[in-house]
Write a protein that holds these residues in place. Structure first.
Motif, PDB file in Angstrom:
ATOM      1  N   SER A  23      33.952  68.948  38.459  1.00  0.00           N
ATOM      2  CA  SER A  23      32.757  68.722  37.660  1.00  0.00           C
ATOM      3  C   SER A  23      32.501  69.094  36.012  1.00  0.00           C
ATOM      4  N   CYS A  24      31.767  68.698  35.440  1.00  0.00           N
ATOM      5  CA  CYS A  24      31.779  69.617  34.031  1.00  0.00           C
ATOM      6  C   CYS A  24      30.945  70.691  33.947  1.00  0.00           C
ATOM      7  N   GLY A  26      28.029  70.022  34.841  1.00  0.00           N
ATOM      8  CA  GLY A  26      26.496  69.449  34.083  1.00  0.00           C
ATOM      9  C   GLY A  26      26.033  68.293  34.790  1.00  0.00           C
ATOM     10  N   CYS A  27      26.186  68.510  36.181  1.00  0.00           N
ATOM     11  CA  CYS A  27      25.493  67.321  37.667  1.00  0.00           C
ATOM     12  C   CYS A  27      24.697  68.593  37.947  1.00  0.00           C
ATOM     13  N   GLY A  89      26.567  61.596  39.734  1.00  0.00           N
ATOM     14  CA  GLY A  89      27.601  61.677  38.669  1.00  0.00           C
ATOM     15  C   GLY A  89      28.703  59.678  38.460  1.00  0.00           C
ATOM     16  N   SER A  90      29.114  59.616  36.848  1.00  0.00           N
ATOM     17  CA  SER A  90      29.589  59.369  36.419  1.00  0.00           C
ATOM     18  C   SER A  90      31.558  59.336  37.040  1.00  0.00           C
ATOM     19  N   CYS A  91      31.660  60.846  37.628  1.00  0.00           N
ATOM     20  CA  CYS A  91      33.010  61.246  37.162  1.00  0.00           C
ATOM     21  C   CYS A  91      33.247  60.820  38.969  1.00  0.00           C
ATOM     22  N   HIS A  96      34.848  59.096  35.112  1.00  0.00           N
ATOM     23  CA  HIS A  96      34.842  58.801  33.882  1.00  0.00           C
ATOM     24  C   HIS A  96      35.428  58.978  32.914  1.00  0.00           C
ATOM     25  N   PHE A  98      37.438  61.551  32.600  1.00  0.00           N
ATOM     26  CA  PHE A  98      38.446  62.202  33.048  1.00  0.00           C
ATOM     27  C   PHE A  98      39.460  61.863  34.346  1.00  0.00           C
ATOM     28  N   GLY A 119      25.229  57.992  36.528  1.00  0.00           N
ATOM     29  CA  GLY A 119      24.991  58.540  35.251  1.00  0.00           C
ATOM     30  C   GLY A 119      25.820  60.320  34.858  1.00  0.00           C
ATOM     31  N   CYS A 120      25.591  60.664  33.258  1.00  0.00           N
ATOM     32  CA  CYS A 120      25.844  60.975  33.220  1.00  0.00           C
ATOM     33  C   CYS A 120      25.564  62.073  32.216  1.00  0.00           C
ATOM     34  N   PRO A 121      24.440  63.093  32.776  1.00  0.00           N
ATOM     35  CA  PRO A 121      24.012  63.705  34.218  1.00  0.00           C
ATOM     36  C   PRO A 121      22.711  62.364  34.596  1.00  0.00           C
TER      37      PRO A 121
ATOM     38  N   ARG B  64      32.508  67.389  27.522  1.00  0.00           N
ATOM     39  CA  ARG B  64      32.186  67.380  28.707  1.00  0.00           C
ATOM     40  C   ARG B  64      33.584  68.228  28.903  1.00  0.00           C
TER      41      ARG B  64
HETATM   42  S1  SF4 Z   1      29.316  62.534  34.927  1.00  0.00           S
HETATM   43 FE1  SF4 Z   1      28.992  63.807  33.082  1.00  0.00          FE
HETATM   44  S2  SF4 Z   1      27.261  65.655  33.455  1.00  0.00           S
HETATM   45 FE2  SF4 Z   1      28.844  64.334  35.396  1.00  0.00          FE
HETATM   46  S3  SF4 Z   1      30.177  66.066  35.523  1.00  0.00           S
HETATM   47 FE3  SF4 Z   1      31.082  63.753  34.997  1.00  0.00          FE
HETATM   48  S4  SF4 Z   1      30.927  64.390  32.761  1.00  0.00           S
HETATM   49 FE4  SF4 Z   1      30.032  65.738  33.763  1.00  0.00          FE
END
Ligand code: SF4
Lengths: 148, 361
Positions: A23-24, A26-27, A89-91, A96, A98, A119-121, B64
């Motif tokens: 993940s980035c 964020g979550c 998270g959307s990932c 998402h 990626f 959600g993001c996040p 991101r």
């Molecule tokens: S859903 Fe958004 S905030 Fe969460 S890991 Fe993916 S890019 Fe990051």
């Protein structure tokens, strides 16, 4: 009688393990924010840590990267029964943005997912709500499912 | 190569790490003599996805890269594009950008310190900081409309305007959290338990910091007097920025540098809110073809973007260099030499505030 009591207690006390599979962050920091006294995840009897062997519920964040394809299954196997997976998270739900990179989304392709939080996040309240909604279902008949 | 007794793998999931990473510690008894770092658990191939995409899409990928310092990535990417196409932004947009960036830095530094205190199992202090951080996130939400991923900057200005009442609210929050943070910083500076766990641990001299080369607060904790904000025209013209540093070079100096920077951030945020000029927030701008390199001070150190665009505003080539790479090198090469036990190695690791999502992209 004892079994019933056990079930009642266990439903109100369970361990959550956070698993980041690309993940980035964020979550992850939104899960961390749930620990803050404002949301106070521990008042519901939820304890967050990073050890899959003690966990009842795993929170998975991120699109599954190349390195995690095998490991995510291994870690899922390590978690004792009964267990549930929450994809955050959307990932984790769709990959998402990626999805075209070195990733293999969604998480549900690799391990069974019980609840999905888009959600993001997603906001901490939504994460908390998801964890609370899965608890009564997973721990309903704890003993019959092979727990103890 | 030196002989060692035992190699202890930590990770990829470890209670003290926020992110997946495998570190193999080589030990002689309790003493750590070396380490190997195993990477690649969060590599998503962002640069590859970005290529041949219009910049309007790539900017969302850029922020991101990392959710903690998302605004730094966004800002650096946008400023690189503006450098390529010679875009001047309005005065009010400059102020708003700086405001968003400093709020982001404030939250990131608080998060870094609280991760360190969670690593040394001082949960009460960590929770106090987490509470303060929630207030900063509220400010971000007021200003940009989101808590974590801000999407605030665009080529030519910023996305949303703000109102005087929002600025007043941000000022009120800043007034509320400043005395609290001062009290916590006092505790951190003089607390005997924290001193025991961090003083002299993971020492790195100034020379070593320059050789490694460490960047950001980690280098400034060893006495390196450099900050990329000194070279940024907006910081110099509007805020008259001065860097902060400490000479000690141990884990304690690194978190105290972050505390000092937190107070600098608060000062800057207050100035920006009080002196916000009126006017437009965004100008029409077009991305031309060309290439540029641009460096910015992200919360963890230098963040460099190299971008080449074609005449349709698409990204032809992009390289991102993030601050964690040199810092992790300094951790393995220099800091681990001053780690008496294995538990201290975890503290040192937390004190460099690594961001693996940035590192691997
Ligand atoms: S859903 Fe958004 S905030 Fe969460 S890991 Fe993916 S890019 Fe990051």
């Amino acid at each position: 009688m004892i079994g019933k009591l056990k079930n009642l207690v266990r439903r109100k006390s369970f361990h959550v393990c956070l698993l980041n599979v690309g993940s980035c962050n964020g979550c992850d920091i939104e899960v961390l924010a749930c620990l803050a006294p404002r949301y106070d995840i521990e008042q519901y009897g939820i304890y967050v840590h990073n050890n899959p062997r003690e966990a009842d519920v795993i929170l998975v964040t991120g699109a599954v990267t190349d390195q995690w394809v095998e490991k995510i299954k291994e870690i899922y196997a390590k978690v004792p029964e009964p267990k549930a997976v929450i994809a955050i998270g959307s990932c984790a739900l769709s990959g998402h943005m990626f999805a075209e990179g070195c990733t293999h989304p969604p998480v549900s392709r690799h391990i069974p997912v019980a609840v999905e939080v888009p959600g993001c996040p997603p906001r901490p309240q939504e994460i908390l709500d998801a964890i609370l909604s899965v608890a009564p279902v997973v721990f309903k008949d704890y003993d019959e499912k092979g727990g103890g | 190569m030196k002989a060692y007794d035992l190699s202890i793998p930590l990770g990829p999931m470890h209670p003290a790490f926020k992110e997946p990473l495998r570190v193999k510690l080589k030990t002689e008894g309790e003493v750590v003599v070396g380490a190997e770092v195993d990477l690649g658990y969060v590599h998503r191939g962002i640069e590859k996805i970005m290529r041949r995409r219009p910049w309007q899409k790539a900017v969302f990928l850029a922020e991101r890269v990392c959710g903690i310092c998302s605004n730094s990535h966004n800002l650096t990417f946008i400023e690189t594009l503006e450098k390529i196409s010679d875009v001047e932004i309005p005065e009010r947009a400059k102020y708003l950008r700086l405001l968003a960036q400093e709020l982001n830095r404030l939250h990131s530094h608080i998060l870094a310190n609280l991760a360190l205190f969670l690593a040394i199992e001082h949960e009460t202090l960590a929770m106090m900081l987490l509470n303060v951080r929630e207030r900063v996130l509220d400010c971000q939400e007021l200003l940009c409309g989101n808590r974590v991923i801000l999407s605030y900057n665009v080529v030519g200005g910023v996305r949303f305007d703000t109102t005087p009442s929002i600025l007043k609210e941000i000022l009120a929050v800043i007034d509320e959290i400043e005395p609290k943070l001062r009290r916590y910083a006092e505790m951190f500076e003089h607390g005997p338990l924290l001193r025991m766990r961090t003083e002299g641990i993971g020492y790195m001299s100034k020379r070593e910091a320059e050789l490694a080369p460490a960047v950001g607060p980690i280098a400034r904790g060893s006495g390196v007097r450099f900050d990329w904000r000194m070279k940024h025209p907006d910081y110099v013209d509007i805020l008259d920025f001065k860097p902060v540093w400490r000479e000690e070079g141990d884990a304690r100096a690194r978190y105290m540098v972050r505390f000092d920077e937190i107070f600098e951030c608060i000062k800057m945020i207050r100035y920006l809110c009080e002196n916000m000029p009126k006017g437009e927030i965004r100008r029409r701008a077009e991305v031309k073809s060309g290439e540029a390199v641009h460096t910015q001070e992200a919360p963890r150190g230098d963040l460099t973007y190299f971008v080449r665009t074609d005449s349709f505003g698409r990204i032809e080539d992009i390289t991102i260099r993030t601050p964690t790479i040199p810092n992790l090198g300094a951790f393995v090469k220099y800091m681990l030499r001053n780690s008496p036990t294995i538990a201290d190695a975890v503290v040192i690791y937390a004190s460099i505030d690594p961001c693996i999502a940035c590192l691997e992209r």
